[in-house]
Scaffold this motif. Sequence first.
Motif, short mmCIF file in Angstrom:
data_model
loop_
_atom_site.label_atom_id
_atom_site.label_comp_id
_atom_site.label_asym_id
_atom_site.label_seq_id
_atom_site.Cartn_x
_atom_site.Cartn_y
_atom_site.Cartn_z
N PHE A 215 0.76 -1.60 -0.27
CA PHE A 215 0.19 0.27 -0.18
C PHE A 215 0.59 0.95 -0.08
O PHE A 215 1.00 2.42 -0.62
N GLY A 219 0.90 4.08 -3.10
CA GLY A 219 1.02 5.26 -2.69
C GLY A 219 2.41 6.09 -3.42
O GLY A 219 1.89 7.59 -3.40
N MET A 282 -9.95 2.38 -5.97
CA MET A 282 -8.31 3.34 -6.20
C MET A 282 -8.01 3.01 -8.04
O MET A 282 -7.19 4.01 -7.85
N MET A 331 -9.81 9.18 -4.30
CA MET A 331 -9.09 7.80 -4.08
C MET A 331 -8.81 8.94 -2.14
O MET A 331 -8.54 7.34 -1.50
N SER A 332 -9.00 9.48 -2.24
CA SER A 332 -8.14 9.86 -0.88
C SER A 332 -8.81 9.56 0.63
O SER A 332 -8.33 9.19 1.23
N GLN A 335 -7.85 5.61 0.49
CA GLN A 335 -7.43 5.51 1.24
C GLN A 335 -7.18 5.46 3.07
O GLN A 335 -6.23 4.66 3.67
N GLN A 336 -7.39 6.30 3.48
CA GLN A 336 -7.71 7.20 4.94
C GLN A 336 -8.49 5.41 5.21
O GLN A 336 -7.54 4.80 6.66
N TYR A 397 -2.64 -0.94 -7.36
CA TYR A 397 -4.07 -1.19 -6.06
C TYR A 397 -4.84 -1.79 -6.09
O TYR A 397 -5.12 -2.76 -5.46
#
Length: 414
Positions: A215, A219, A282, A331-332, A335-336, A397
């Motif tokens: 991951f 990134g 992703m 995406m943002s 990801q979190q 991803y």
Amino acid sequence: MYQSLKRLDRNIWIRFLGETITGVMMFMIAPFLVLYYSDKLDSYVQVGVILATGPIMALIGSVVGGRLADLYGRKPVMMTAIVGDALALVGFAFADTFWPLLLLNAMLGLTNSLFHPAASAMVADVTEPEQLNEAFGLLRMGHNIGAAFGPLLGSAVLFLDRQYIFFAAAVVFGLYAFVLAKFIRETLPETTEHETLSNQDVLRVFSQDRVFLVFIFAGVFISMGFAIVESMLPLFLRESLPTFTDRQNPFAYLLALNGIMVVLFQFPIASKLGQKPFGNVMLAGATVFGVGMMLLAVVPRLLYSLGTPYLMLVSVLLAVYAFYTLGEMIMSPVQQTFIAMIAPENMRGAYNGAASIQWLIGGVTAPLFASLFFNRGAGHVALLLVGIASCVSGLIYWQLGRKVRAAEAKQKTA
């Protein structure tokens, strides 16, 4: 959607308000700092060095901040970070040469990065798994309200003495620290002494978590894309539109559009994609993001060479930037959410801190990498290459998502 928002914890709403207000102040300043650096310093390489110090210190701050948040609590780390930001902003009011700017940029990178692992761990502490995407989407929306209005406000007050702007931002950050002290509740899960891991144990867990390592690797190219666009795009537009003045530079309008889009669409997108497979989401987001960067590399130069009128040129660039922003919004939050889902409960801060390694590598290498092309008048090549690399990240991803789903299916049938 209203019911989903209503179920979110009070801590998240306090953070939403704080992210919004401090975001306005930071984005009032940030878009014009790189132009100020380039005017005061001797070369773009010096600008790149200053921009690279922030991510280097951010790695230290994130790793240390995440670990401290797991040991001593989310709240004290968050407060310390905000007070540090305020002090750095006061320093910027007096700095106008290379070394002071370098040191202050490093300090801001350190203190700002202390905040996010603790704050993200707090979100995971108080939010049900099915609502994580929505919670992170809401906070990103608050941050981007600042991105929408901050640059426009910055353009409006650019004629003022910049000391007043930095002082005003520092006061706002100080007030936010007071609100955190007064109203945020501590959320650190209770653990026994046996459950508290040593630093060596933490490192061993990271080294054995292949999903997390892949991951981070994927990134890196995404973080390079963010770093180049957010920090170097004003210079690229100046290079691509050589007869435009700084006041005509479209970057402030593009950044404002980014913020407005996130405000209007981030939460619905995050809510819609919350139950979709991580890898598929992703792949789509990284592809749109990368293609958007490639268009940003080509379109301004093309329109300028064709003698396109200013308003039409800006309108087309806004459309291109909207496409780029769509990839970013996809995406943002995902990801979190992925980090929150794979992190052990007693290591949420550490995982969020360690995840920042991708932003360090991308944030350090991207400005230095791009500055080499800028010094040769070829900034568009840097954007093209990183855009292509971002699309490759999407494929990584996607493959990672497939492996995670296969492992989950195997566990269920075991």
